[in-house]
Design an enzyme around this catalytic site. Structure first.
Site, mmCIF file in Angstrom:
data_model
loop_
_atom_site.group_PDB
_atom_site.id
_atom_site.type_symbol
_atom_site.label_atom_id
_atom_site.label_comp_id
_atom_site.label_asym_id
_atom_site.label_seq_id
_atom_site.Cartn_x
_atom_site.Cartn_y
_atom_site.Cartn_z
ATOM 1 N N LYS A 42 -0.057 -4.170 6.464
ATOM 2 C CA LYS A 42 -1.117 -3.419 5.821
ATOM 3 C C LYS A 42 -1.587 -4.085 4.532
ATOM 4 C CE LYS A 42 0.873 0.990 7.347
ATOM 5 N NZ LYS A 42 1.768 2.071 6.931
ATOM 6 N N GLY A 43 -0.691 -4.854 3.939
ATOM 7 C CA GLY A 43 -0.891 -5.334 2.564
ATOM 8 C C GLY A 43 -2.198 -6.052 2.292
ATOM 9 N N GLU A 98 -3.526 -13.032 4.178
ATOM 10 C CA GLU A 98 -2.294 -12.372 3.741
ATOM 11 C C GLU A 98 -2.438 -11.918 2.295
ATOM 12 O OE1 GLU A 98 0.292 -10.987 4.232
ATOM 13 O OE2 GLU A 98 1.664 -11.919 5.631
ATOM 14 N N LYS A 130 4.700 -16.550 -4.299
ATOM 15 C CA LYS A 130 5.863 -16.497 -5.185
ATOM 16 C C LYS A 130 6.750 -17.696 -4.859
ATOM 17 C CE LYS A 130 7.259 -11.868 -5.871
ATOM 18 N NZ LYS A 130 8.179 -10.779 -5.519
ATOM 19 N N PHE A 151 8.391 -7.885 -8.816
ATOM 20 C CA PHE A 151 7.958 -7.069 -7.683
ATOM 21 C C PHE A 151 6.574 -6.519 -7.991
ATOM 22 C CE2 PHE A 151 7.512 -3.804 -4.566
ATOM 23 C CZ PHE A 151 8.148 -4.347 -3.461
ATOM 24 N N VAL A 152 5.595 -7.027 -7.258
ATOM 25 C CA VAL A 152 4.207 -6.666 -7.553
ATOM 26 C C VAL A 152 3.687 -5.606 -6.584
ATOM 27 C CG1 VAL A 152 3.456 -8.715 -8.809
ATOM 28 C CG2 VAL A 152 3.510 -8.772 -6.313
ATOM 29 N N ASP A 158 2.436 -2.619 -1.638
ATOM 30 C CA ASP A 158 3.098 -1.329 -1.828
ATOM 31 C C ASP A 158 4.525 -1.448 -2.303
ATOM 32 O OD1 ASP A 158 4.206 -2.358 0.658
ATOM 33 O OD2 ASP A 158 4.989 -0.340 0.975
HETATM 34 C C1 PRP Z 1 4.771 -8.087 3.033
HETATM 35 C C2 PRP Z 1 3.483 -8.849 2.763
HETATM 36 C C3 PRP Z 1 3.612 -10.076 3.630
HETATM 37 C C4 PRP Z 1 5.115 -10.319 3.683
HETATM 38 C C5 PRP Z 1 5.496 -11.427 2.764
HETATM 39 O O1 PRP Z 1 4.564 -7.298 4.166
HETATM 40 O O2 PRP Z 1 2.359 -8.095 3.098
HETATM 41 O O3 PRP Z 1 3.110 -9.868 4.926
HETATM 42 O O4 PRP Z 1 5.733 -9.093 3.256
HETATM 43 O O5 PRP Z 1 6.865 -11.626 2.717
HETATM 44 P P1 PRP Z 1 7.599 -12.902 3.337
HETATM 45 O O6 PRP Z 1 6.839 -14.134 2.921
HETATM 46 O O7 PRP Z 1 8.964 -12.834 2.696
HETATM 47 O O8 PRP Z 1 7.680 -12.743 4.815
HETATM 48 P P2 PRP Z 1 5.456 -6.012 4.538
HETATM 49 O O9 PRP Z 1 6.461 -6.398 5.555
HETATM 50 O O10 PRP Z 1 5.985 -5.394 3.278
HETATM 51 O O11 PRP Z 1 4.406 -5.059 5.247
HETATM 52 P P3 PRP Z 1 3.071 -4.390 4.647
HETATM 53 O O12 PRP Z 1 2.071 -5.521 4.439
HETATM 54 O O13 PRP Z 1 2.657 -3.448 5.717
HETATM 55 O O14 PRP Z 1 3.406 -3.729 3.341
#
Ligand code: PRP
Length: 176
Positions: A42-43, A98, A130, A151-152, A158
């Site tokens: 969703k992010g 992303e 990051k 943690f952003v 979220d």
């Molecule tokens: C978060 C973000 C990226 C991923 C990055 O998604 O949106 O897709 O984590 O982390 P990584 O590089 O360590 O894989 P999340 O799984 O929290 O789902 P969301 O986007 O629905 O919040």
């Protein structure tokens, strides 16, 4: 429930200014070609929405949902494909959008899923990166901002499902 206002890390103005530049770069790089934009839910929904307004190309928008964090601030180490795109990307230019590259695991898995479908080219746009957390090498073609290990939240990102609606990137402090 009390309304908590997180400290600003990147303001709405800074975000939009940067996205303007990314949109121009993408438009130039794919000049004269079509594009399939894949928003990683969703992010990335807010970033993707502001980014595509600034891409001046014939494009189609797709959504994919992958999840790795659950309700935690730490990656679970595994990625689940929750919802797939509907378009056939064979022979097409694809731009994955992303919100953040953290460990790089989500993008690694996503690139593997995409490459077997034989697209012409796959590029990645990420609002945030990051580097201190990176475990899987990733090439980010269009990057918004490199950030420290904080943690952003906000602008789509979220914590336990909250704060996605903030128009800026904030930092979640302990206790909130
Ligand atoms: C978060 C973000 C990226 C991923 C990055 O998604 O949106 O897709 O984590 O982390 P990584 O590089 O360590 O894989 P999340 O799984 O929290 O789902 P969301 O986007 O629905 O919040």
């Amino acid at each position: 429930m009390e309304l908590y206002t997180p400290e600003t890390l990147i303001s709405e103005e800074e975000i939009i200014q940067r996205i303007d530049a990314l949109g121009k770069a993408i438009t130039q790089n794919f000049e004269g070609q079509d594009l399939i934009v894949i928003c990683v839910l969703k992010g990335a929904f807010m970033f993707c929405s502001d980014l595509i307004k600034r891409i001046n190309l014939p494009l189609k928008l797709e959504f994919i949902s992958l999840s790795s964090y659950g309700d935690s601030t730490q990656s679970s180490g595994s990625v689940r494909l929750e919802m797939d795109i509907t378009a056939n990307i064979e022979g097409k230019n694809v731009l994955i959008v992303e919100d953040i590259v953290d460990s790089g695991l989500t993008i690694k898995i996503l690139m593997e899923i995409m490459s077997v479908r034989k697209p012409k080219e796959v590029r990645l746009a990420s609002l945030l990166f990051k580097p201190s957390k990176l475990k899987h090498p990733v090439r980010i073609d269009y990057l918004g901002f490199e950030i420290e290990d904080k943690f952003v939240i906000g602008y789509g990102l979220d914590y336990a499902g909250r704060y996605r609606e903030l128009p800026y990137i904030g930092v979640l402090n302990a206790g909130n």
